[in-house]
Design a protein around this motif. Structure first.
Motif, PDB file in Angstrom:
ATOM      1  N   GLU A 169      -6.722  -4.217   2.082  1.00  0.00           N
ATOM      2  CA  GLU A 169      -7.232  -4.273   3.449  1.00  0.00           C
ATOM      3  C   GLU A 169      -8.143  -5.480   3.657  1.00  0.00           C
ATOM      4  O   GLU A 169      -8.051  -6.159   4.672  1.00  0.00           O
ATOM      5  CB  GLU A 169      -7.989  -2.991   3.761  1.00  0.00           C
ATOM      6  CG  GLU A 169      -8.403  -2.884   5.208  1.00  0.00           C
ATOM      7  CD  GLU A 169      -9.023  -1.550   5.515  1.00  0.00           C
ATOM      8  OE1 GLU A 169     -10.019  -1.532   6.265  1.00  0.00           O
ATOM      9  OE2 GLU A 169      -8.530  -0.531   5.011  1.00  0.00           O
ATOM     10  N   LYS A 170      -9.015  -5.761   2.703  1.00  0.00           N
ATOM     11  CA  LYS A 170      -9.970  -6.861   2.846  1.00  0.00           C
ATOM     12  C   LYS A 170      -9.347  -8.225   2.632  1.00  0.00           C
ATOM     13  O   LYS A 170      -9.683  -9.183   3.320  1.00  0.00           O
ATOM     14  CB  LYS A 170     -11.105  -6.719   1.820  1.00  0.00           C
ATOM     15  CG  LYS A 170     -12.197  -5.804   2.205  1.00  0.00           C
ATOM     16  CD  LYS A 170     -13.310  -5.891   1.187  1.00  0.00           C
ATOM     17  CE  LYS A 170     -14.437  -4.965   1.524  1.00  0.00           C
ATOM     18  NZ  LYS A 170     -15.518  -5.035   0.540  1.00  0.00           N
ATOM     19  N   GLN A 175      -8.143   3.765  -4.731  1.00  0.00           N
ATOM     20  CA  GLN A 175      -9.002   3.423  -3.599  1.00  0.00           C
ATOM     21  C   GLN A 175      -9.369   1.948  -3.632  1.00  0.00           C
ATOM     22  O   GLN A 175      -9.403   1.275  -2.604  1.00  0.00           O
ATOM     23  CB  GLN A 175     -10.267   4.283  -3.600  1.00  0.00           C
ATOM     24  CG  GLN A 175     -11.169   4.021  -2.422  1.00  0.00           C
ATOM     25  CD  GLN A 175     -10.520   4.353  -1.098  1.00  0.00           C
ATOM     26  OE1 GLN A 175      -9.746   5.297  -0.994  1.00  0.00           O
ATOM     27  NE2 GLN A 175     -10.815   3.575  -0.086  1.00  0.00           N
ATOM     28  N   TYR A 176      -9.642   1.413  -4.813  1.00  0.00           N
ATOM     29  CA  TYR A 176      -9.939  -0.001  -4.978  1.00  0.00           C
ATOM     30  C   TYR A 176      -8.767  -0.841  -4.485  1.00  0.00           C
ATOM     31  O   TYR A 176      -8.960  -1.832  -3.765  1.00  0.00           O
ATOM     32  CB  TYR A 176     -10.222  -0.299  -6.454  1.00  0.00           C
ATOM     33  CG  TYR A 176     -10.567  -1.730  -6.750  1.00  0.00           C
ATOM     34  CD1 TYR A 176     -11.892  -2.135  -6.836  1.00  0.00           C
ATOM     35  CD2 TYR A 176      -9.579  -2.689  -6.974  1.00  0.00           C
ATOM     36  CE1 TYR A 176     -12.223  -3.443  -7.123  1.00  0.00           C
ATOM     37  CE2 TYR A 176      -9.902  -3.999  -7.254  1.00  0.00           C
ATOM     38  CZ  TYR A 176     -11.229  -4.374  -7.328  1.00  0.00           C
ATOM     39  OH  TYR A 176     -11.554  -5.674  -7.609  1.00  0.00           O
ATOM     40  N   VAL A 181     -14.928  -3.749  -4.633  1.00  0.00           N
ATOM     41  CA  VAL A 181     -14.052  -4.855  -4.257  1.00  0.00           C
ATOM     42  C   VAL A 181     -14.934  -6.026  -3.838  1.00  0.00           C
ATOM     43  O   VAL A 181     -15.871  -5.840  -3.068  1.00  0.00           O
ATOM     44  CB  VAL A 181     -13.129  -4.447  -3.087  1.00  0.00           C
ATOM     45  CG1 VAL A 181     -12.278  -5.603  -2.631  1.00  0.00           C
ATOM     46  CG2 VAL A 181     -12.270  -3.271  -3.476  1.00  0.00           C
ATOM     47  N   SER A 231       0.810  -1.213   0.000  1.00  0.00           N
ATOM     48  CA  SER A 231       0.000   0.000   0.000  1.00  0.00           C
ATOM     49  C   SER A 231       0.849   1.273   0.000  1.00  0.00           C
ATOM     50  O   SER A 231       0.341   2.343  -0.337  1.00  0.00           O
ATOM     51  CB  SER A 231      -0.949   0.010   1.195  1.00  0.00           C
ATOM     52  OG  SER A 231      -0.255   0.247   2.391  1.00  0.00           O
ATOM     53  N   GLU A 273      -8.550  -0.794  -0.681  1.00  0.00           N
ATOM     54  CA  GLU A 273      -9.623  -1.601  -0.107  1.00  0.00           C
ATOM     55  C   GLU A 273      -9.361  -3.087  -0.300  1.00  0.00           C
ATOM     56  O   GLU A 273      -9.594  -3.894   0.603  1.00  0.00           O
ATOM     57  CB  GLU A 273     -10.964  -1.234  -0.726  1.00  0.00           C
ATOM     58  CG  GLU A 273     -11.517   0.087  -0.280  1.00  0.00           C
ATOM     59  CD  GLU A 273     -12.852   0.417  -0.931  1.00  0.00           C
ATOM     60  OE1 GLU A 273     -13.603  -0.526  -1.290  1.00  0.00           O
ATOM     61  OE2 GLU A 273     -13.145   1.606  -1.080  1.00  0.00           O
TER      62      GLU A 273
END
Length: 81
Positions: free
Chosen positions: A42-43, A35-36, A71, A9, A39
């Protein structure tokens, strides 16, 4: 966020901080590719999230589609790693 996801990131965050204001906000998709990617990392963690981000960036071209592209949610059989 896993350590690998956090490492992946960093260039994305640098792009958003330094280059994105100069390049402009002209993304074909919502959320934006950066942003995708954040995310997804993170997910899904570093490996799957990085793969999803790379696929999304490859789709973002003048001949590609546009519109809403969220996402995907974690699958039940995904590990927490």
């Amino acid at each position: 966020m896993t350590p690998l996801a956090r490492l992946l990131s960093l260039p994305i965050r640098a792009y958003r901080l330094i280059l994105s204001p100069w390049v402009g906000y002209h993304c074909r998709y919502h959320p934006t590719c950066s942003q995708y990617a954040l995310e997804a990392l993170e997910k899904h963690g570093g490996l799957r999230g990085g793969w999803l981000a790379a696929k999304r960036i490859a789709r973002c071209n003048p001949w590609g589609q546009c519109g809403l592209d969220p996402v995907p949610e974690r699958r039940r059989n995904d590990r927490d790693a």
